[in-house]
Motif scaffolding. Sequence first.
Motif, PDB file in Angstrom:
ATOM      1  N   LEU A 109       0.834  -1.198   0.000  1.00 38.84           N
ATOM      2  CA  LEU A 109       0.000   0.000   0.000  1.00 38.84           C
ATOM      3  C   LEU A 109       0.869   1.249   0.000  1.00 38.84           C
ATOM      4  CD1 LEU A 109      -2.582   1.646   0.219  1.00 38.84           C
ATOM      5  CD2 LEU A 109      -2.629   1.119   2.684  1.00 38.84           C
ATOM      6  N   GLY A 110       1.900   1.255   0.822  1.00 35.04           N
ATOM      7  CA  GLY A 110       2.801   2.412   0.862  1.00 35.04           C
ATOM      8  C   GLY A 110       3.419   2.703  -0.495  1.00 35.04           C
ATOM      9  N   ASN A 111       3.826   1.657  -1.200  1.00 33.17           N
ATOM     10  CA  ASN A 111       4.403   1.837  -2.539  1.00 33.17           C
ATOM     11  C   ASN A 111       3.389   2.446  -3.502  1.00 33.17           C
ATOM     12  OD1 ASN A 111       6.846   0.761  -1.730  1.00 33.17           O
ATOM     13  ND2 ASN A 111       6.381  -1.295  -2.462  1.00 33.17           N
ATOM     14  N   ALA A 112       2.151   1.950  -3.439  1.00 34.59           N
ATOM     15  CA  ALA A 112       1.111   2.488  -4.323  1.00 34.59           C
ATOM     16  C   ALA A 112       0.838   3.958  -4.011  1.00 34.59           C
ATOM     17  CB  ALA A 112      -0.172   1.665  -4.181  1.00 34.59           C
ATOM     18  N   LEU A 113       0.819   4.298  -2.745  1.00 27.71           N
ATOM     19  CA  LEU A 113       0.587   5.687  -2.342  1.00 27.71           C
ATOM     20  C   LEU A 113       1.705   6.602  -2.832  1.00 27.71           C
ATOM     21  CD1 LEU A 113      -0.668   4.904   1.250  1.00 27.71           C
ATOM     22  CD2 LEU A 113      -1.988   6.185  -0.451  1.00 27.71           C
ATOM     23  N   LEU A 126       1.216  11.239   0.255  1.00 27.82           N
ATOM     24  CA  LEU A 126       2.605  11.009   0.634  1.00 27.82           C
ATOM     25  C   LEU A 126       2.731  10.839   2.148  1.00 27.82           C
ATOM     26  CD1 LEU A 126       5.512  10.701  -0.177  1.00 27.82           C
ATOM     27  CD2 LEU A 126       5.739  13.202  -0.197  1.00 27.82           C
ATOM     28  N   THR A 127       1.972  11.622   2.896  1.00 29.59           N
ATOM     29  CA  THR A 127       1.970  11.469   4.358  1.00 29.59           C
ATOM     30  C   THR A 127       1.485  10.080   4.754  1.00 29.59           C
ATOM     31  OG1 THR A 127       1.588  13.847   4.635  1.00 29.59           O
ATOM     32  CG2 THR A 127       1.070  12.435   6.508  1.00 29.59           C
ATOM     33  N   GLU A 128       0.440   9.607   4.074  1.00 29.91           N
ATOM     34  CA  GLU A 128      -0.059   8.258   4.339  1.00 29.91           C
ATOM     35  C   GLU A 128       0.981   7.216   3.949  1.00 29.91           C
ATOM     36  OE1 GLU A 128      -3.867   5.331   3.273  1.00 29.91           O
ATOM     37  OE2 GLU A 128      -3.760   7.327   2.373  1.00 29.91           O
ATOM     38  N   ALA A 129       1.710   7.461   2.865  1.00 31.49           N
ATOM     39  CA  ALA A 129       2.754   6.526   2.436  1.00 31.49           C
ATOM     40  C   ALA A 129       3.842   6.409   3.504  1.00 31.49           C
ATOM     41  CB  ALA A 129       3.367   6.988   1.114  1.00 31.49           C
ATOM     42  N   VAL A 130       4.224   7.527   4.095  1.00 38.38           N
ATOM     43  CA  VAL A 130       5.219   7.499   5.178  1.00 38.38           C
ATOM     44  C   VAL A 130       4.685   6.702   6.362  1.00 38.38           C
ATOM     45  CG1 VAL A 130       6.475   8.892   6.874  1.00 38.38           C
ATOM     46  CG2 VAL A 130       6.355   9.635   4.482  1.00 38.38           C
ATOM     47  N   ASP A 131       3.431   6.925   6.703  1.00 34.75           N
ATOM     48  CA  ASP A 131       2.819   6.175   7.813  1.00 34.75           C
ATOM     49  C   ASP A 131       2.824   4.682   7.536  1.00 34.75           C
ATOM     50  OD1 ASP A 131       2.324   8.501   9.233  1.00 34.75           O
ATOM     51  OD2 ASP A 131       0.230   8.664   8.578  1.00 34.75           O
ATOM     52  N   MET A 132       2.502   4.296   6.301  1.00 29.06           N
ATOM     53  CA  MET A 132       2.494   2.877   5.945  1.00 29.06           C
ATOM     54  C   MET A 132       3.910   2.296   5.983  1.00 29.06           C
ATOM     55  SD  MET A 132      -0.617   1.927   5.590  1.00 29.06           S
ATOM     56  CE  MET A 132      -0.970   3.110   6.892  1.00 29.06           C
ATOM     57  N   ALA A 133       4.889   3.076   5.537  1.00 24.57           N
ATOM     58  CA  ALA A 133       6.275   2.598   5.570  1.00 24.57           C
ATOM     59  C   ALA A 133       6.731   2.392   7.014  1.00 24.57           C
ATOM     60  CB  ALA A 133       7.185   3.590   4.853  1.00 24.57           C
ATOM     61  N   ARG A 134       6.375   3.328   7.876  1.00 30.79           N
ATOM     62  CA  ARG A 134       6.712   3.161   9.306  1.00 30.79           C
ATOM     63  C   ARG A 134       6.066   1.908   9.876  1.00 30.79           C
ATOM     64  NH1 ARG A 134       5.225   9.422  10.400  1.00 30.79           N
ATOM     65  NH2 ARG A 134       7.307  10.348  10.132  1.00 30.79           N
ATOM     66  N   LEU A 135       4.816   1.674   9.493  1.00 28.47           N
ATOM     67  CA  LEU A 135       4.082   0.528  10.009  1.00 28.47           C
ATOM     68  C   LEU A 135       4.690  -0.783   9.509  1.00 28.47           C
ATOM     69  CD1 LEU A 135       1.667  -0.357  11.727  1.00 28.47           C
ATOM     70  CD2 LEU A 135       0.208  -0.078   9.707  1.00 28.47           C
ATOM     71  N   ALA A 136       5.115  -0.804   8.255  1.00 26.30           N
ATOM     72  CA  ALA A 136       5.748  -2.013   7.714  1.00 26.30           C
ATOM     73  C   ALA A 136       7.024  -2.339   8.480  1.00 26.30           C
ATOM     74  CB  ALA A 136       6.050  -1.835   6.222  1.00 26.30           C
ATOM     75  N   VAL A 137       7.810  -1.317   8.778  1.00 33.04           N
ATOM     76  CA  VAL A 137       9.040  -1.527   9.554  1.00 33.04           C
ATOM     77  C   VAL A 137       8.704  -2.007  10.963  1.00 33.04           C
ATOM     78  CG1 VAL A 137      11.018  -0.363  10.618  1.00 33.04           C
ATOM     79  CG2 VAL A 137      10.435   0.099   8.220  1.00 33.04           C
ATOM     80  N   ALA A 138       7.722  -1.359  11.578  1.00 33.22           N
ATOM     81  CA  ALA A 138       7.384  -1.666  12.971  1.00 33.22           C
ATOM     82  C   ALA A 138       6.797  -3.059  13.144  1.00 33.22           C
ATOM     83  CB  ALA A 138       6.405  -0.623  13.506  1.00 33.22           C
ATOM     84  N   THR A 139       6.137  -3.568  12.112  1.00 35.86           N
ATOM     85  CA  THR A 139       5.448  -4.861  12.243  1.00 35.86           C
ATOM     86  C   THR A 139       6.219  -6.009  11.608  1.00 35.86           C
ATOM     87  OG1 THR A 139       4.120  -4.350  10.271  1.00 35.86           O
ATOM     88  CG2 THR A 139       3.147  -3.837  12.423  1.00 35.86           C
TER      89      THR A 139
END
Length: 198
Positions: A109-113, A126-139
Amino acid sequence: MSRRLRKGDLIEGQIAITHANDLVGQFEQTKNVAALRDAVSSYRRAVITVPAEHAEHATALNNLGAALQRLFQQTGDLRVLEEAVEVGRTAVTATPSDHASYAVRVNNLGNALQRLFGRTRNLVLLTEAVDMARLAVATSSTDHPDHASYLKNLADAAHMLFKQTYDPELLAEARLATKDAATTLRRAHAIDPMETSG
């Protein structure tokens, strides 16, 4: 009997997923966009057919989103990319946060965003993409085979957002994620000294 409980729907959907996966493999070998379009159609059929409460439903959504991103890269059709984002959001929502594929789906999802931001320049995306990238790292665990890739995606997204906002915290986050990605890769490719001893 309720439609969502029909076993035949699940079997039909699983067949559609398998067929779509084969078509994606065919596209990767031949670069035939027609095969990719057919894969998208088959994934869409699976999303409609597989009961929403079944785990295969989220799988079909995620695979559809990934195929749509590939199709966008081939065609440049903005509507395809917009659909990829919407499907990706639904896939993430449909996946429990402790699921083994949760980080993968969040990352997709982050990549698509990020790609959609590149076309629309909509900062919310882009803000949502950053949030998704953080979440991918965290999980994802630090020994997950894709953890370094998730860190790199976070670095890229945070740096991209920094260039729009000039927020120094984003630049610091991007640099740290880049450093952590490099460390993770070095650790993953470290050679056991005992293997080189003669």
